[in-house]
Design a protein around this motif. Structure first.
Motif, PDB file in Angstrom:
ATOM      1  N   SER A 139      -5.462  -3.127   7.552  1.00 21.80           N
ATOM      2  CA  SER A 139      -4.838  -4.201   6.526  1.00 21.80           C
ATOM      3  C   SER A 139      -4.148  -5.183   7.039  1.00 21.80           C
ATOM      4  CB  SER A 139      -3.605  -3.082   5.875  1.00 21.80           C
ATOM      5  OG  SER A 139      -4.375  -2.071   5.278  1.00 21.80           O
ATOM      6  N   TYR A 148      -4.839   2.565   6.733  1.00 30.02           N
ATOM      7  CA  TYR A 148      -4.348   1.181   6.599  1.00 30.02           C
ATOM      8  C   TYR A 148      -4.224   0.421   8.038  1.00 30.02           C
ATOM      9  CZ  TYR A 148      -2.893   2.882   2.028  1.00 30.02           C
ATOM     10  OH  TYR A 148      -2.729   3.320   0.811  1.00 30.02           O
ATOM     11  N   ASP A 191       0.855  -7.226   4.343  1.00 30.02           N
ATOM     12  CA  ASP A 191       0.835  -5.987   3.194  1.00 30.02           C
ATOM     13  C   ASP A 191       1.737  -5.002   3.602  1.00 30.02           C
ATOM     14  OD1 ASP A 191      -0.965  -7.626   2.324  1.00 30.02           O
ATOM     15  OD2 ASP A 191      -2.527  -6.090   2.106  1.00 30.02           O
ATOM     16  N   HIS A 245       0.807  -1.063   0.110  1.00 28.84           N
ATOM     17  CA  HIS A 245       0.205  -0.147  -0.232  1.00 28.84           C
ATOM     18  C   HIS A 245       0.797   1.188   0.010  1.00 28.84           C
ATOM     19  CE1 HIS A 245      -3.561  -2.586   0.835  1.00 28.84           C
ATOM     20  NE2 HIS A 245      -2.875  -3.080   1.896  1.00 28.84           N
TER      21      HIS A 245
END
Length: 290
Positions: free
Chosen positions: A83, A80, A87, A25
């Motif tokens: 997440s 995020y 990741d 990301h």
């Protein structure tokens, strides 16, 4: 399996681990230029970086102009917090930075965020692997504040005293689409390859201009594990069933096996690992021949 064979295979696993990376990301920010020539250059470099990484990244947030303020940066990273741990999160700041002897600041519309604030925004994220790229003046001052377990940092300058405008951002954007930056010729650009390309390009820039270099790029942490861009290399077939695709699948399987080692009996673990490594070796040989 025991003895030297186990040790050798374990060493292979450790060597391969940095090569495996989930889709990151990314948050890319173009800061204030101060002068029109810098303002337009920073936006162009940020946009070029976003364009280069979009096919590899799980998601890209590009902040420019009035959207590049402190609060928008904080909120973009906060998005995020749910997440998956595997990741990676990559932050790229392009523009001017400053250092007052105590704090590094990134120049944006409104209050300038400090390195300490950026570290605070990154700390709650579940991501096991984070990368911060500071394509700004004085950025070396932020390295000690930002580097942490699982977090790598790339800065355009060696310390906070290299305060002149930098050319790092221009070459960083170029590296992500430059075949010459692909050192291992696998059709992908990782952060280490991009950094090496930029480091050399910056040095050549000052040599060609016959000027004393006022920026010396620096990196800290395991930057090689961050895959940032893909390049269509000659002879590299990434279609389903191709050698390149199978190599990526094998690397993912090896990484998953390594993470789940505790759930397997030792004999089963190393037998499976050996099979995967042998196949990977054969696939790599096929790609090298191409």
């Amino acid at each position: 399996m025991s003895g030297p064979g186990v040790a050798a295979l374990a060493a292979c696993v450790l060597a391969l681990a940095p090569l495996v990376s989930a889709a990151p990301h990314m948050v890319i920010v173009a800061g204030l230029g101060g002068e029109p020539v810098y303002a337009s250059a920073f936006v162009e470099q940020a946009q070029a970086t976003a364009n280069a990484v979009e096919h590899v990244a799980a998601g890209v947030t590009l902040l420019v102009g009035e959207d590049a303020g402190r609060d928008r940066m904080r909120d973009a990273l906060a998005a995020y917090r749910e997440s998956p741990r595997e990741d990676p999160v990559v932050v790229v700041l392009i523009g001017h930075g400053s250092y007052d002897g105590e704090h590094y600041r990134f120049n944006v519309p409104g209050p300038d965020p400090t390195a300490d604030e950026l570290a605070d925004w990154l700390a709650p994220l579940p991501s096991e692997h984070q990368l911060v790229v500071l394509a700004t003046s004085a950025s070396g001052a932020a390295i000690d504040v930002l580097k942490d377990e699982g977090r790598a940092v790339i800065a355009a300058t060696k310390d906070g005293h290299e305060a002149n405008a930098v050319v790092f951002g221009r070459f960083w954007a170029a590296a992500l689409t430059e075949p010459r930056a692909d050192i291992d010729k696998d059709g992908r650009i990782d952060a280490d390859e991009a950094f090496r390309f930029v480091e050399q390009a910056v040095a050549r820039h000052y040599e060609d201009a016959q000027r004393i270099a006022t920026e010396h790029p620096r990196s800290e942490g395991d930057i090689v594990r961050f895959e940032l861009a893909a390049i269509a290399g000659e002879g590299l077939d990434a279609t389903p069933g191709s050698a390149a695709t199978r190599r990526d699948e094998l690397l993912t399987e090896i990484d998953a096996l390594r993470k789940a080692k505790g759930r397997h009996a030792e004999e089963e673990y190393f037998a499976t690992l050996q099979e995967l490594l042998l196949e990977l070796s054969a696939v790599e040989s096929e790609l090298d021949e191409r």
